[in-house]
Design an enzyme around this catalytic site. Structure first.
Site, mmCIF file in Angstrom:
data_model
loop_
_atom_site.group_PDB
_atom_site.id
_atom_site.type_symbol
_atom_site.label_atom_id
_atom_site.label_comp_id
_atom_site.label_asym_id
_atom_site.label_seq_id
_atom_site.Cartn_x
_atom_site.Cartn_y
_atom_site.Cartn_z
ATOM 1 N N LYS B 80 0.852 -1.191 0.000
ATOM 2 C CA LYS B 80 0.000 0.000 0.000
ATOM 3 C C LYS B 80 0.887 1.240 0.000
ATOM 4 O O LYS B 80 1.896 1.289 0.716
ATOM 5 C CB LYS B 80 -0.892 -0.020 1.253
ATOM 6 C CG LYS B 80 -1.949 1.077 1.295
ATOM 7 C CD LYS B 80 -2.805 0.940 2.566
ATOM 8 C CE LYS B 80 -3.923 1.978 2.617
ATOM 9 N NZ LYS B 80 -4.703 1.876 3.882
ATOM 10 N N SER B 155 -9.714 1.971 2.612
ATOM 11 C CA SER B 155 -8.806 2.650 1.714
ATOM 12 C C SER B 155 -7.864 1.719 0.952
ATOM 13 O O SER B 155 -7.385 2.052 -0.116
ATOM 14 C CB SER B 155 -7.989 3.676 2.490
ATOM 15 O OG SER B 155 -7.126 3.037 3.414
ATOM 16 N N SER B 179 -9.872 -0.207 6.880
ATOM 17 C CA SER B 179 -9.205 -0.101 5.570
ATOM 18 C C SER B 179 -8.471 -1.354 5.104
ATOM 19 O O SER B 179 -8.068 -1.432 3.948
ATOM 20 C CB SER B 179 -8.225 1.077 5.566
ATOM 21 O OG SER B 179 -8.929 2.284 5.458
#
Lengths: 116, 507
Positions: B80, B155, B179
């Site tokens: 990420k 996210s 997330s």
């Protein structure tokens, strides 16, 4: 989307909290947070923020005076480590990401006004 | 090649260790898959094939030299874009950080590299991890591999989509309000939010520091456990890191036995607002666990109903403070530096231009909630709710070993569907937020499909009992896979709608 509120106490608090935010209020908050918002953004944001704030205000329904606040999941206070000198990043590596550099330093816009 | 893509991390590491396949071949296969399908999925913001192949070659060289390799050496991973990695651009999904190349590694990056994990690139995310769909990314929206018209969650939608499209067998994310877990739920993958403080936040761009928790993402529970073992542990560079041994999550995943365990169903998480298909799959998973010898009881956590409201005060308050560091002075975007504008004006212009709509919403809410006159009613009350939620968890965990619920109330929604309705978007995190507020650990495990889209089963365990997530998750996974004749993602790989992934028919 407004959440119904039970109890006179929280109703009073909620009425106090849900004063409608005007675009001018949002502009002022934006300046406090150093975020310049366009006219269009202000008009769009103000009613959205109103709805969100009205919805989150329901925390007051259960937040009695007898409940202690929690700021953090871990019961940690003042975490210390030994004061040992370690290597730091080389200045060039740090300055490499800067928007503007002068004489091996960060160059910033003027920080004083004319009459200061 | 598709057999290498369908294999899990544990299997790949084993085959690399025996020399049956090289780390380079494995990495090359995944880079090829990214090249073939990422135009559609859009999981990655940045891919560095040269760097990945060099890392793979290093693993192959170590093996050739007779070195004993770690349990994930040579396995590719999607990172990420919130974790710093020297030499790799880190944007956190924001235009304000576009082009920034960090001069240091996050602790987790260091741990991954030391373990011989091969980082393929950085994955897309909602800007500064604020969102449930990746629609708030400053760059583009990631598409759900199951249905490209739908969101991959957020996210960490890029990391989850990379797993589900067989671009990587492992990924890492961060979970502040869901997330990791919500993207796992809507993509049919496994995502774990470890106990707060069990994984280091050093070098992870901060959203809400009292909630942010890095964690593992994978396609199987065992793979997630292996990754958990690599990235967890005390870090003196993170003042909120827990100095305690990491529970043996790998052994728990292998053990996979729930006989005699007490599993509590959170009464508050169901009913209105929950998709019937989600509730149905959840109920079936409960029956599976009961069949495996677990005792299922209903538990009430009355204050969980207030978690979303408390979260949307505490988190923006921390956001408004954390994002103050993006001030156009030391790194990132600078706008309006014309020699006349003051430093304050440059900050105003830069942040106005560099932050997206959701970041602005949250900064303004946080600024408002912390302002004098409102602080006690808003932030103060939210902190009290945090106490009440923690008490609900404590009372529940006195009676049961783990708590369970659907991970998120619905399957993946359509891109655009909630884009202009922040409150509807926030509800995606309804069931995941309590564990962030209390700091305990939680995971999402695939439990089937509703209308052809994945459903996630959430398991919550007490702080530092992360091994229980894996024990229950692996037991559920094994039994469901037996019934399905493979993992949930095998159904995508072998289906018509997954044909574009080009990995069908190898199992």
């Amino acid at each position: 989307m407004l959440t119904p509120v039970d109890g006179a106490r929280s109703r009073a608090v909620n009425e106090e909290l849900t004063l409608a935010l005007t675009p001018a209020d949002v502009a002022r908050l934006g300046e406090l947070a150093r975020v310049r918002l366009t006219e269009e953004e202000l008009v769009h944001l103000a009613p959205q923020l109103d709805v969100i704030l009205a919805s989150v205000a329901r925390v007051t329904e259960v937040a009695g005076a007898d409940v202690p606040p929690t700021s953090h999941a871990l019961p940690l206070t003042n975490v210390f480590r030994d004061d040992v000198v370690t290597e730091s990043l080389p200045a060039e590596a740090v300055l490499a990401g800067a928007p503007s550099v002068e004489d091996g330093r960060f160059r910033v816009p003027r920080i004083l006004t004319e009459d200061a | 090649m598709s057999a290498l893509l369908r294999a899990g991390a544990a299997e790949l590491a084993g085959r690399i260790a025996t020399g049956e396949v090289s780390a380079r071949e494995v990495t090359a296969a995944h880079l090829d898959q990214i090249a073939a399908v990422d135009d559609r999925v859009k999981a990655f913001l940045h891919v560095d094939g040269e760097r990945a192949l060099a890392a793979a070659d290093a693993v192959d060289a170590r093996r050739a030299a007779g070195e004993e390799l770690g349990p994930l050496a040579g396995v590719p991973l999607a990172m990420k874009d919130i974790f710093t990695m020297k030499g790799a651009p880190t944007t956190c999904g924001s235009r304000i950080l576009e082009g920034w190349v960090p001069p240091y590694n996050s602790t987790i990056t260091d741990k991954l590299l030391a373990a011989g994990v091969v980082v393929l690139g950085k994955t897309n995310m909602d800007e500064f991890a604020m969102g449930s769909s990746t629609e708030n990314s400053g760059f583009f929206t990631t598409h759900n591999p199951w249905d490209n018209a739908r969101i991959p969650g957020g996210s960490g939608g890029g990391s989850a989509a990379a797993l589900a499209s067989f671009e990587a067998p492992l990924a890492i994310g961060t979970d502040t309000g869901g997330s990791i877990r919500q993207p796992a739920s809507v993509t049919g993958t496994v995502g774990v939010k470890p106990t707060y403080g069990a994984t280091s936040r050093y070098g992870v761009v901060a959203m809400a520091s009292s909630l942010d928790t890095p964690g593992p993402c994978a396609r199987t529970v065992l793979d997630a456990a292996l990754l958990h073992q690599v990235i967890a542990g005390w870090d003196p560079r993170d003042a909120t890191s827990i100095n305690a041994p990491v529970p043996d999550v790998v052994a728990a995943a292998r053990h996979a036995d729930v006989k005699g365990m007490k599993i509590g169903v959170v009464r508050e998480f169901g009913g209105e607002g929950y998709q019937p298909g989600v509730e149905q799959r959840f109920a079936e998973a409960l029956a599976v666990l009961e069949g495996l010898g677990a005792e299922i009881v209903e538990v009430s956590c009355p204050h969980f109903d207030y978690a979303l409201a408390a979260y949307y005060l505490i988190m923006p308050s921390e956001v408004s403070s954390n994002l103050a560091r993006f001030d156009a002075m030391r790194y990132g975007l600078r706008v309006g530096d014309d020699g006349v504008n003051s430093v304050e004006e440059v900050m105003n212009l830069t942040r106005g231009a560099g932050f997206g709509a959701e970041a602005k919403r949250r900064i303004i809410i946080g600024t408002y909630a912390l302002s004098s006159g409102y602080y006690d009613a808003y932030y103060g009350s939210a902190q009290k709710v945090r106490t009440l939620i923690t008490r609900d968890f404590d009372a529940a965990f006195a009676k049961v070993d783990v708590l369970v619920s659907p991970t998120t109330p619905t399957t993946a929604f359509r891109i655009g569907e909630r884009a202009d309705d922040p409150l509807a978007m926030y509800k995606a995190d309804l069931c995941t937020i309590p564990s962030n507020l209390a700091g305990n650990c939680a995971a999402s495990i695939p439990c089937g499909l509703a209308d052809g889209l994945p459903v996630g089963f959430q398991i919550m365990a007490p702080a530092l009992a992360d091994d229980r997530l894996y024990r229950v998750g692996a037991a559920l996974e094994r039994e469901l896979n037996n019934r399905w004749g493979g993992g949930l993602l095998d159904q995508l790989a072998d289906s018509e709608s997954g044909a574009y992934l080009n990995v069908g028919g190898v199992r």
